[in-house]
Design a protein around this motif. Structure first.
Motif, mmCIF file in Angstrom:
data_model
loop_
_atom_site.group_PDB
_atom_site.id
_atom_site.type_symbol
_atom_site.label_atom_id
_atom_site.label_comp_id
_atom_site.label_asym_id
_atom_site.label_seq_id
_atom_site.Cartn_x
_atom_site.Cartn_y
_atom_site.Cartn_z
ATOM 1 N N PHE A 207 6.141 0.633 -10.802
ATOM 2 C CA PHE A 207 4.917 0.911 -11.554
ATOM 3 C C PHE A 207 5.119 1.978 -12.628
ATOM 4 C CE2 PHE A 207 3.050 -1.025 -7.751
ATOM 5 C CZ PHE A 207 2.076 -1.846 -8.316
ATOM 6 N N GLY A 208 6.344 2.460 -12.799
ATOM 7 C CA GLY A 208 6.588 3.474 -13.814
ATOM 8 C C GLY A 208 5.954 4.808 -13.484
ATOM 9 N N LEU A 209 5.961 5.194 -12.226
ATOM 10 C CA LEU A 209 5.322 6.424 -11.772
ATOM 11 C C LEU A 209 6.348 7.546 -11.615
ATOM 12 C CD1 LEU A 209 3.047 4.772 -9.065
ATOM 13 C CD2 LEU A 209 2.336 5.609 -11.320
ATOM 14 N N PRO A 210 5.892 8.808 -11.650
ATOM 15 C CA PRO A 210 6.819 9.931 -11.465
ATOM 16 C C PRO A 210 7.559 9.809 -10.135
ATOM 17 C CG PRO A 210 4.669 10.713 -12.183
ATOM 18 C CD PRO A 210 4.506 9.256 -11.874
ATOM 19 N N PRO A 211 8.871 10.026 -10.124
ATOM 20 C CA PRO A 211 9.642 9.796 -8.899
ATOM 21 C C PRO A 211 9.394 10.805 -7.794
ATOM 22 C CG PRO A 211 11.046 10.664 -10.650
ATOM 23 C CD PRO A 211 9.725 10.369 -11.281
ATOM 24 N N THR A 212 8.970 12.045 -8.135
ATOM 25 C CA THR A 212 8.855 13.079 -7.101
ATOM 26 C C THR A 212 7.479 13.727 -7.009
ATOM 27 O OG1 THR A 212 9.700 14.753 -8.646
ATOM 28 C CG2 THR A 212 11.311 13.613 -7.223
ATOM 29 N N ALA A 213 6.664 13.678 -8.045
ATOM 30 C CA ALA A 213 5.374 14.378 -8.032
ATOM 31 C C ALA A 213 4.436 13.759 -7.004
ATOM 32 C CB ALA A 213 4.727 14.313 -9.414
ATOM 33 N N PRO A 214 3.614 14.586 -6.330
ATOM 34 C CA PRO A 214 2.599 14.029 -5.426
ATOM 35 C C PRO A 214 1.617 13.159 -6.210
ATOM 36 C CG PRO A 214 2.840 16.403 -5.108
ATOM 37 C CD PRO A 214 3.584 16.056 -6.352
ATOM 38 N N LEU A 215 1.264 12.008 -5.649
ATOM 39 C CA LEU A 215 0.357 11.066 -6.320
ATOM 40 C C LEU A 215 -0.893 10.854 -5.472
ATOM 41 C CD1 LEU A 215 2.805 8.270 -7.572
ATOM 42 C CD2 LEU A 215 1.781 10.120 -8.910
ATOM 43 N N ALA A 216 -2.051 10.979 -6.113
ATOM 44 C CA ALA A 216 -3.330 10.693 -5.467
ATOM 45 C C ALA A 216 -3.866 9.389 -6.025
ATOM 46 C CB ALA A 216 -4.328 11.824 -5.696
ATOM 47 N N LEU A 217 -3.910 8.350 -5.200
ATOM 48 C CA LEU A 217 -4.411 7.039 -5.613
ATOM 49 C C LEU A 217 -5.929 7.045 -5.523
ATOM 50 C CD1 LEU A 217 -3.998 4.066 -6.364
ATOM 51 C CD2 LEU A 217 -3.646 3.575 -3.934
ATOM 52 N N LEU A 218 -6.593 6.933 -6.669
ATOM 53 C CA LEU A 218 -8.053 6.964 -6.749
ATOM 54 C C LEU A 218 -8.572 5.545 -6.927
ATOM 55 C CD1 LEU A 218 -10.844 8.295 -7.103
ATOM 56 C CD2 LEU A 218 -10.234 8.761 -9.488
ATOM 57 N N VAL A 219 -9.424 5.086 -6.019
ATOM 58 C CA VAL A 219 -9.973 3.735 -6.069
ATOM 59 C C VAL A 219 -11.495 3.808 -6.061
ATOM 60 C CG1 VAL A 219 -7.976 2.690 -4.942
ATOM 61 C CG2 VAL A 219 -9.880 3.516 -3.558
ATOM 62 N N ALA A 220 -12.121 2.778 -6.646
ATOM 63 C CA ALA A 220 -13.585 2.727 -6.711
ATOM 64 C C ALA A 220 -14.076 1.295 -6.562
ATOM 65 C CB ALA A 220 -14.070 3.325 -8.026
ATOM 66 N N GLY A 221 -13.414 0.521 -5.711
ATOM 67 C CA GLY A 221 -13.852 -0.842 -5.451
ATOM 68 C C GLY A 221 -13.509 -1.786 -6.581
ATOM 69 N N SER A 222 -13.839 -3.054 -6.382
ATOM 70 C CA SER A 222 -13.503 -4.068 -7.385
ATOM 71 C C SER A 222 -14.330 -3.909 -8.661
ATOM 72 C CB SER A 222 -13.727 -5.466 -6.799
ATOM 73 O OG SER A 222 -15.089 -5.654 -6.463
ATOM 74 N N VAL A 265 -3.350 4.663 -15.311
ATOM 75 C CA VAL A 265 -4.617 3.953 -15.136
ATOM 76 C C VAL A 265 -4.327 2.458 -15.063
ATOM 77 C CG1 VAL A 265 -6.880 3.447 -16.123
ATOM 78 C CG2 VAL A 265 -5.881 5.734 -16.397
ATOM 79 N N HIS A 266 -4.921 1.798 -14.078
ATOM 80 C CA HIS A 266 -4.750 0.354 -13.916
ATOM 81 C C HIS A 266 -6.130 -0.304 -13.816
ATOM 82 C CE1 HIS A 266 -0.369 0.434 -13.057
ATOM 83 N NE2 HIS A 266 -0.653 1.640 -12.580
ATOM 84 N N GLY A 267 -6.213 -1.557 -14.257
ATOM 85 C CA GLY A 267 -7.411 -2.356 -14.040
ATOM 86 C C GLY A 267 -7.306 -3.064 -12.699
ATOM 87 N N TRP A 268 -7.508 -4.372 -12.719
ATOM 88 C CA TRP A 268 -7.366 -5.148 -11.478
ATOM 89 C C TRP A 268 -5.887 -5.217 -11.107
ATOM 90 C CZ3 TRP A 268 -10.555 -6.778 -7.811
ATOM 91 C CH2 TRP A 268 -10.047 -7.682 -6.866
ATOM 92 N N VAL A 269 -5.567 -4.912 -9.853
ATOM 93 C CA VAL A 269 -4.178 -4.854 -9.393
ATOM 94 C C VAL A 269 -3.984 -5.854 -8.261
ATOM 95 C CG1 VAL A 269 -2.404 -3.406 -8.341
ATOM 96 C CG2 VAL A 269 -3.952 -2.434 -10.039
ATOM 97 N N ASP A 270 -3.031 -6.759 -8.426
ATOM 98 C CA ASP A 270 -2.711 -7.704 -7.358
ATOM 99 C C ASP A 270 -1.813 -7.072 -6.299
ATOM 100 O OD1 ASP A 270 -4.167 -9.901 -8.379
ATOM 101 O OD2 ASP A 270 -2.566 -10.292 -9.822
ATOM 102 N N ASP A 271 -0.979 -6.129 -6.712
ATOM 103 C CA ASP A 271 -0.045 -5.500 -5.780
ATOM 104 C C ASP A 271 -0.589 -4.146 -5.318
ATOM 105 O OD1 ASP A 271 2.152 -4.874 -4.243
ATOM 106 O OD2 ASP A 271 3.431 -4.319 -5.940
ATOM 107 N N MET A 272 -1.765 -4.146 -4.700
ATOM 108 C CA MET A 272 -2.303 -2.907 -4.162
ATOM 109 C C MET A 272 -1.431 -2.329 -3.046
ATOM 110 S SD MET A 272 -4.544 -0.563 -4.437
ATOM 111 C CE MET A 272 -5.859 -1.222 -5.441
ATOM 112 N N PRO A 273 -0.792 -3.155 -2.200
ATOM 113 C CA PRO A 273 0.131 -2.563 -1.219
ATOM 114 C C PRO A 273 1.222 -1.729 -1.890
ATOM 115 C CG PRO A 273 -0.341 -4.831 -0.631
ATOM 116 C CD PRO A 273 -0.947 -4.612 -1.974
ATOM 117 N N GLY A 274 1.751 -2.198 -3.021
ATOM 118 C CA GLY A 274 2.781 -1.447 -3.712
ATOM 119 C C GLY A 274 2.290 -0.094 -4.189
#
Length: 468
Positions: A207-222, A265-274
């Protein structure tokens, strides 16, 4: 699907389950889909229907769009409605009339060899419970409670068994009047599971994310509803973790977040497990299916900036159960997130979340449903709480024009009843009512459904469903 008349009776050998959900957001359908997958794996035949497709004259679209617009434009109105129906223990005469209009149509859609019916939506439970009470449906009806908090609308007379995720929602459903409540745990797609360090690194790279920084996944439903922009800025500014935001189908929100300088920032994501495998903590505002998926993935969960109604009650119930932290004070955000990412609190919550999925000998809600489908429930004592409706009065046929006029008037009443009281007692009500009402054109009732909400599979007695 054949016309079944006015009664569906249990066959001698039952190997078919019907699941009734509703495409209101994605949580109810998501739970139904995973129940279906597990039941099929257990050797049963499964049909799945959307309650909104059962409502006459395409009223389902009006209900769904009205609910969506209320959450986006008038969350205070939804809170008032949620609280008032919670106190009253029901949705009022208009809502009851709307659900009554779906009974015969749903009954016709049920295959003759149905062994059990499962609801994953409160309105569906009411429809099925009524059919069960008046004797038109003699197979067991189960309600799978998809959330940790249980609004009284979830508990419908006539439902045989309520399947709960945890002891907290089980206690709430019993307090609301449910008779047979069984704690069976949640269901989640098997792709949601804990991963090791190499898998986590691979997910971040993908997903092109930072390799070491702590990540907070923010979700707000579909639908991407709630104060997501404010929460994303709070996450960024507190410094505990880099925000990683999923906006669902809300493309406007995604554009706004990018303009605010939120990098990931992502829109609809099919690979939410990832994404969950890449993250260190989940921040959510509704407490629905995504929280359960995070538990299955071994991800600690925080509730923050919750939407009104079920968002707040779910946050309280998750906190009471010890599986998610409820952050109500922004000043506590950095401290609590730090504890969840690196501290013992996070470890305890990961263990508590994963423990929900320890099926043990019972095998979870799908296995319980399969047992009831095959063995049935003792129905020696009638479920009827009042006089049975005589067959001659159960269904009347109206001319098409009269039926359309009636259902159109009912649609107006449903929408007006939903927000009218709140609007009438709030400043700026007329302008807001106009804003919410834009797009809910009753002239469009005779036209097609939204393409993005197209249900699964073919037609069955005017009910669209999915067969597995």
């Amino acid at each position: 699907m054949p016309h079944l008349g006015n009664t569906v009776r249990r066959p001698l050998s039952a190997e078919r389950v019907v699941i009734v959900s509703a495409s209101v957001g994605a949580g109810h359908d998501g739970a139904a889909a995973e129940l279906e997958r597990r039941l099929v794996a257990a050797g049963l035949t499964v049909d799945r229907f959307d309650l909104l497709d059962v409502l006459p004259a395409r009223l389902g679209r009006l209900v769904r769009d009205g609910y969506h617009r209320m959450l986006v434009r008038a969350p205070w109105a939804y809170q008032r409605i949620y609280s008032s129906t919670e106190r009253a223990g029901g949705g009022g005469p208009v809502a009851r009339a709307l659900l009554r209009s779906a009974e015969e149509r749903l009954l016709r859609a049920l295959p003759a060899d149905t062994g059990a019916v499962v609801s994953t939506y409160p309105g569906a439970s009411r429809v099925l419970g009524n059919l069960r009470l008046d004797g038109r449906l003699t197979v067991p009806v189960l309600t799978y409670l998809t959330d940790f908090s249980v609004h009284p609308l979830w508990v419908a007379d006539g439902v045989d068994v309520h399947l709960a995720l945890h002891a907290v929602p089980a206690a709430q459903s019993r307090a609301a009047g449910a008779r047979d409540v069984r704690v069976c745990g949640p269901v989640a797609d098997p792709r949601f599971h804990p991963v090791d360090a190499p898998e986590r690194a691979a997910a971040r790279a993908r997903f092109g994310l930072p390799p070491t920084a702590p990540l907070a996944l923010l979700v707000a439903g579909s639908w991407g509803v709630g104060p997501v922009r404010e929460v994303a800025r709070d996450l960024r500014d507190c410094g505990a973790a880099v925000p990683l935001v999923v906006c669902g189908r809300n493309e406007t929100l995604a554009d706004q977040l990018r303009a605010d300088g939120i990098e990931h920032v992502h829109g609809w994501v099919d690979d939410m497990p990832g994404l969950m495998h890449a993250a260190d903590v989940l921040v959510q505002n509704a407490g629905g299916l995504t929280s359960l998926e995070a538990f299955a993935a071994g991800l600690p969960v925080a509730s923050y900036g919750c939407i009104p109604g079920h968002g707040l009650t779910n946050a309280a119930a998750l906190d009471e159960a010890g599986v998610a932290a409820w952050i109500q004070d922004p000043a506590q955000l950095k401290h609590v997130l730090g504890e969840l990412i690196d501290g013992p609190r996070g470890l305890l919550q990961r263990e508590a979340g994963l423990a929900l999925f320890a099926d043990g000998s019972d095998g979870g809600p799908a296995a319980e449903t399969a047992r009831i489908c095959r063995a049935g429930i003792d129905t020696a004592a009638p479920l009827t709480t009042g006089p049975t409706i005589p067959p001659a009065t159960r269904r009347t046929t109206r001319p098409t024009a009269r039926r359309l006029a009636t259902t159109t008037a009912l649609a107006c009443a449903v929408w007006a009843g939903a927000v009218g009281t709140a609007v009438a007692t709030t400043e700026g009500g007329p302008g807001l009512m106009h804003a919410i009402g834009q797009g809910l054109d009753l002239d469009d009732l005779s036209h097609g459904h939204h393409a993005e909400h197209a249900p699964h599979g073919g037609h069955a007695g005017h009910v669209k469903g999915h067969h597995a």
